[in-house]
Design a protein around this motif. Structure first.
Motif, PDB file in Angstrom:
ATOM      1  N   ARG A 165       0.850  -1.183   0.000  1.00 37.66           N
ATOM      2  CA  ARG A 165       0.000   0.000   0.000  1.00 37.66           C
ATOM      3  C   ARG A 165       0.889   1.237   0.000  1.00 37.66           C
ATOM      4  NH1 ARG A 165      -2.827  -3.424  -1.058  1.00 37.66           N
ATOM      5  NH2 ARG A 165      -4.880  -3.994  -0.219  1.00 37.66           N
ATOM      6  N   PRO A 166       0.761   2.083  -1.026  1.00 39.26           N
ATOM      7  CA  PRO A 166       1.581   3.302  -1.042  1.00 39.26           C
ATOM      8  C   PRO A 166       1.182   4.234   0.085  1.00 39.26           C
ATOM      9  CG  PRO A 166      -0.091   3.382  -2.763  1.00 39.26           C
ATOM     10  CD  PRO A 166      -0.155   2.004  -2.190  1.00 39.26           C
ATOM     11  N   ASN A 167       2.083   5.102   0.451  1.00 41.35           N
ATOM     12  CA  ASN A 167       1.810   6.089   1.498  1.00 41.35           C
ATOM     13  C   ASN A 167       0.986   7.212   0.885  1.00 41.35           C
ATOM     14  OD1 ASN A 167       1.748   7.949   3.524  1.00 41.35           O
ATOM     15  ND2 ASN A 167       3.929   7.853   4.009  1.00 41.35           N
ATOM     16  N   LEU A 168      -0.331   6.951   0.826  1.00 36.07           N
ATOM     17  CA  LEU A 168      -1.218   7.909   0.158  1.00 36.07           C
ATOM     18  C   LEU A 168      -1.299   9.226   0.911  1.00 36.07           C
ATOM     19  CD1 LEU A 168      -4.191   5.632  -0.922  1.00 36.07           C
ATOM     20  CD2 LEU A 168      -2.336   6.516  -2.339  1.00 36.07           C
ATOM     21  N   ALA A 169      -1.210   9.165   2.231  1.00 35.98           N
ATOM     22  CA  ALA A 169      -1.348  10.393   3.003  1.00 35.98           C
ATOM     23  C   ALA A 169      -0.273  11.400   2.629  1.00 35.98           C
ATOM     24  CB  ALA A 169      -1.286  10.083   4.493  1.00 35.98           C
ATOM     25  N   ALA A 170       0.968  10.936   2.556  1.00 33.24           N
ATOM     26  CA  ALA A 170       2.062  11.842   2.218  1.00 33.24           C
ATOM     27  C   ALA A 170       1.924  12.350   0.787  1.00 33.24           C
ATOM     28  CB  ALA A 170       3.404  11.135   2.401  1.00 33.24           C
ATOM     29  N   ARG A 171       1.567  11.437  -0.116  1.00 28.55           N
ATOM     30  CA  ARG A 171       1.436  11.852  -1.507  1.00 28.55           C
ATOM     31  C   ARG A 171       0.285  12.834  -1.680  1.00 28.55           C
ATOM     32  NH1 ARG A 171       0.441   7.118  -5.487  1.00 28.55           N
ATOM     33  NH2 ARG A 171      -1.706   7.335  -4.757  1.00 28.55           N
ATOM     34  N   ASN A 172      -0.819  12.584  -1.010  1.00 31.21           N
ATOM     35  CA  ASN A 172      -1.967  13.470  -1.143  1.00 31.21           C
ATOM     36  C   ASN A 172      -1.676  14.867  -0.625  1.00 31.21           C
ATOM     37  OD1 ASN A 172      -3.360  11.357  -2.239  1.00 31.21           O
ATOM     38  ND2 ASN A 172      -4.399  10.798  -0.329  1.00 31.21           N
ATOM     39  N   LEU A 173      -0.882  14.954   0.442  1.00 34.42           N
ATOM     40  CA  LEU A 173      -0.491  16.271   0.943  1.00 34.42           C
ATOM     41  C   LEU A 173       0.294  17.031  -0.114  1.00 34.42           C
ATOM     42  CD1 LEU A 173       0.502  15.493   4.634  1.00 34.42           C
ATOM     43  CD2 LEU A 173      -1.430  16.874   3.853  1.00 34.42           C
ATOM     44  N   ARG A 174       1.142  16.311  -0.849  1.00 35.46           N
ATOM     45  CA  ARG A 174       1.934  16.960  -1.903  1.00 35.46           C
ATOM     46  C   ARG A 174       1.046  17.393  -3.060  1.00 35.46           C
ATOM     47  NH1 ARG A 174       5.134  12.376  -1.120  1.00 35.46           N
ATOM     48  NH2 ARG A 174       4.567  11.559  -3.177  1.00 35.46           N
ATOM     49  N   LEU A 175       0.071  16.547  -3.426  1.00 36.73           N
ATOM     50  CA  LEU A 175      -0.725  16.802  -4.623  1.00 36.73           C
ATOM     51  C   LEU A 175      -1.964  17.634  -4.351  1.00 36.73           C
ATOM     52  CD1 LEU A 175      -0.602  13.254  -6.281  1.00 36.73           C
ATOM     53  CD2 LEU A 175       0.852  15.223  -6.762  1.00 36.73           C
ATOM     54  N   GLY A 176      -2.392  17.722  -3.092  1.00 31.81           N
ATOM     55  CA  GLY A 176      -3.609  18.456  -2.774  1.00 31.81           C
ATOM     56  C   GLY A 176      -4.859  17.678  -3.092  1.00 31.81           C
ATOM     57  N   HIS A 177      -4.774  16.315  -3.141  1.00 35.97           N
ATOM     58  CA  HIS A 177      -5.926  15.464  -3.409  1.00 35.97           C
ATOM     59  C   HIS A 177      -6.086  14.453  -2.289  1.00 35.97           C
ATOM     60  CE1 HIS A 177      -6.325  17.137  -7.409  1.00 35.97           C
ATOM     61  NE2 HIS A 177      -5.084  16.808  -7.699  1.00 35.97           N
ATOM     62  N   THR A 178      -7.303  14.014  -2.054  1.00 37.58           N
ATOM     63  CA  THR A 178      -7.551  13.017  -1.012  1.00 37.58           C
ATOM     64  C   THR A 178      -7.642  11.610  -1.569  1.00 37.58           C
ATOM     65  OG1 THR A 178      -9.966  13.135  -1.196  1.00 37.58           O
ATOM     66  CG2 THR A 178      -8.889  14.745   0.245  1.00 37.58           C
TER      67      THR A 178
ATOM     68  N   ASP B 172      -8.194  -0.274  -7.935  1.00 37.79           N
ATOM     69  CA  ASP B 172      -7.178  -0.451  -8.980  1.00 37.79           C
ATOM     70  C   ASP B 172      -6.466   0.853  -9.326  1.00 37.79           C
ATOM     71  OD1 ASP B 172      -7.503  -3.159  -9.219  1.00 37.79           O
ATOM     72  OD2 ASP B 172      -8.890  -3.050 -10.921  1.00 37.79           O
ATOM     73  N   HIS B 173      -7.039   1.979  -8.919  1.00 40.80           N
ATOM     74  CA  HIS B 173      -6.455   3.278  -9.235  1.00 40.80           C
ATOM     75  C   HIS B 173      -6.034   4.046  -7.985  1.00 40.80           C
ATOM     76  CE1 HIS B 173      -8.611   2.255 -12.944  1.00 40.80           C
ATOM     77  NE2 HIS B 173      -7.752   3.031 -13.566  1.00 40.80           N
ATOM     78  N   GLY B 174      -5.954   3.339  -6.868  1.00 39.29           N
ATOM     79  CA  GLY B 174      -5.466   3.971  -5.648  1.00 39.29           C
ATOM     80  C   GLY B 174      -6.457   4.908  -4.992  1.00 39.29           C
ATOM     81  N   PHE B 175      -7.758   4.709  -5.250  1.00 40.76           N
ATOM     82  CA  PHE B 175      -8.803   5.525  -4.641  1.00 40.76           C
ATOM     83  C   PHE B 175      -9.571   4.708  -3.607  1.00 40.76           C
ATOM     84  CE2 PHE B 175      -7.964   8.327  -8.085  1.00 40.76           C
ATOM     85  CZ  PHE B 175      -8.543   9.560  -7.804  1.00 40.76           C
ATOM     86  N   GLY B 176     -10.171   5.389  -2.671  1.00 41.17           N
ATOM     87  CA  GLY B 176     -11.102   4.772  -1.748  1.00 41.17           C
ATOM     88  C   GLY B 176     -12.497   5.295  -2.006  1.00 41.17           C
ATOM     89  N   VAL B 177     -13.505   4.483  -1.687  1.00 43.12           N
ATOM     90  CA  VAL B 177     -14.904   4.872  -1.872  1.00 43.12           C
ATOM     91  C   VAL B 177     -15.610   4.837  -0.519  1.00 43.12           C
ATOM     92  CG1 VAL B 177     -17.110   4.321  -2.974  1.00 43.12           C
ATOM     93  CG2 VAL B 177     -14.974   3.986  -4.233  1.00 43.12           C
TER      94      VAL B 177
END
Length: 338
Positions: free
Chosen positions: A54-67, A95-100
């Protein structure tokens, strides 16, 4: 593939998939199109699943401004159709790294309150199933992309609309019953102010009006077995000849119709044929099994999530309604001579 006892890294995924770490980053960051092949992307996603990466989505999202989080709004959780919609959407999202996040609107198809302190800060988009577009205005504001499912495509403020071919489903039902020889119809309509049920009524009226000597009487009932039982029982108690066929807006209404018919000492389909629309598990649990239209709920969720991803990426979502299929079972037969 055996999982490592330590938390897997992107390097582990790259080695398992036989690609570079850069390719892993592109695929799991959903930026691979035009940079790596579809086959490579599938191989990377499969390797990540096998390893439990599982990628570190939290860190990446902070960089990109997306949740990388999407809200799926449905009228209720008591209908298995919406469970299928969620399953399909969640599969594509994963499959695209999103949560629902699944959110049943407290007001059913009416206006849905914002379940977050600020949906626009917590979400990347909204998918709303079987609701009017303005029912989710409070959630999406004027910022979040919206994809509507099973909703009126005309004049919708949503960025895309994904629909089942309900018109064709009703056409198939009408042609099936008319071909069997039925001319007296009772339409057991859902007492819900919704585009999808309006479509059913219009198409049934149009198809039967084209055949001389055909009549359609309409009654309305809330979407429950007991409500349909009460409505159909009252309708059959009216003077005059009984209908030879009942067209029900969904399978729950059809189950209620079965009970009403039997309480009056009549039989399905010997005295009255009955059809539904949904192909829920209920359709094969009643006897005789129900002739109904199969709706692929998971395909609706998949297409809805794919459409939202396309909007987020600046692409045009796929067009065209999702096909439906009439499943003929034991609840329909030619009208009896009497």
């Amino acid at each position: 593939m055996a999982r490592s006892s330590t938390r897997p890294t992107s390097r582990d995924v790259a080695q398992a998939a036989g690609v570079s770490q850069a390719a892993v980053s592109l695929v799991l960051g959903d930026k691979w199109r035009g940079r790596v092949s579809e086959t490579t992307a599938q191989r990377v996603r499969q390797a990540a699943r096998d390893l439990g990466y599982r990628p570190n989505l939290a860190a990446r999202n902070l960089r990109l401004g997306h949740t990388r989080t999407v809200l799926l709004v449905v009228p209720a959780l008591t209908n298995e159709f919406f469970a299928g919609v969620y399953t399909g959407a969640a599969r594509v999202a994963a499959d695209h790294g999103f949560g629902v996040v699944l959110y049943p609107s407290p007001a059913g198809i009416g206006p849905a309150r914002d379940p977050f302190a600020s949906a626009q800060a917590a979400l990347d988009g909204v998918i709303a199933s079987s609701m009017a577009a303005d029912a989710v205005d409070e959630i999406r504001g004027d910022q979040l992309p919206l994809v509507m499912l099973d909703s009126d495509p005309d004049g919708s403020p949503g960025a895309a609309t994904v629909n089942l071919d309900i018109t064709d489903g009703v056409r198939q039902i009408a042609e099936h019953l008319l071909t069997l020889g039925h001319r007296r119809f009772l339409h057991v309509a859902a007492d819900v102010a919704s585009w999808t049920f309006d479509v059913r009524a219009r198409e049934l009226a149009a198809r039967t009006a084209a055949v001389p000597g055909t009549s359609v009487r309409t009654i309305h009932a809330p979407l429950s077995i007991e409500a349909a039982l009460t409505a159909v029982e009252a309708a059959l108690a009216q003077p005059g000849p009984h209908p030879t066929a009942m067209v029900c807006d969904d399978d729950k209404l059809a189950a209620g119709a079965y009970k009403a018919i039997r309480r009056l000492g009549l039989r399905v389909p010997d005295d009255i044929s009955v059809t539904g629309l949904d192909d829920l598990a209920l359709a094969t649990a009643i006897d005789p099994e129900l002739t109904t239209v199969r709706l692929d709920a998971e395909a609706v969720g998949e297409r809805g999530m794919q459409a939202l991803l396309a909007v987020l990426e600046g692409r045009t979502p796929d067009a065209g309604d999702i096909p439906v299929e009439l499943v003929v079972r034991g609840s329909t037969a030619p009208p009896s001579a009497s």
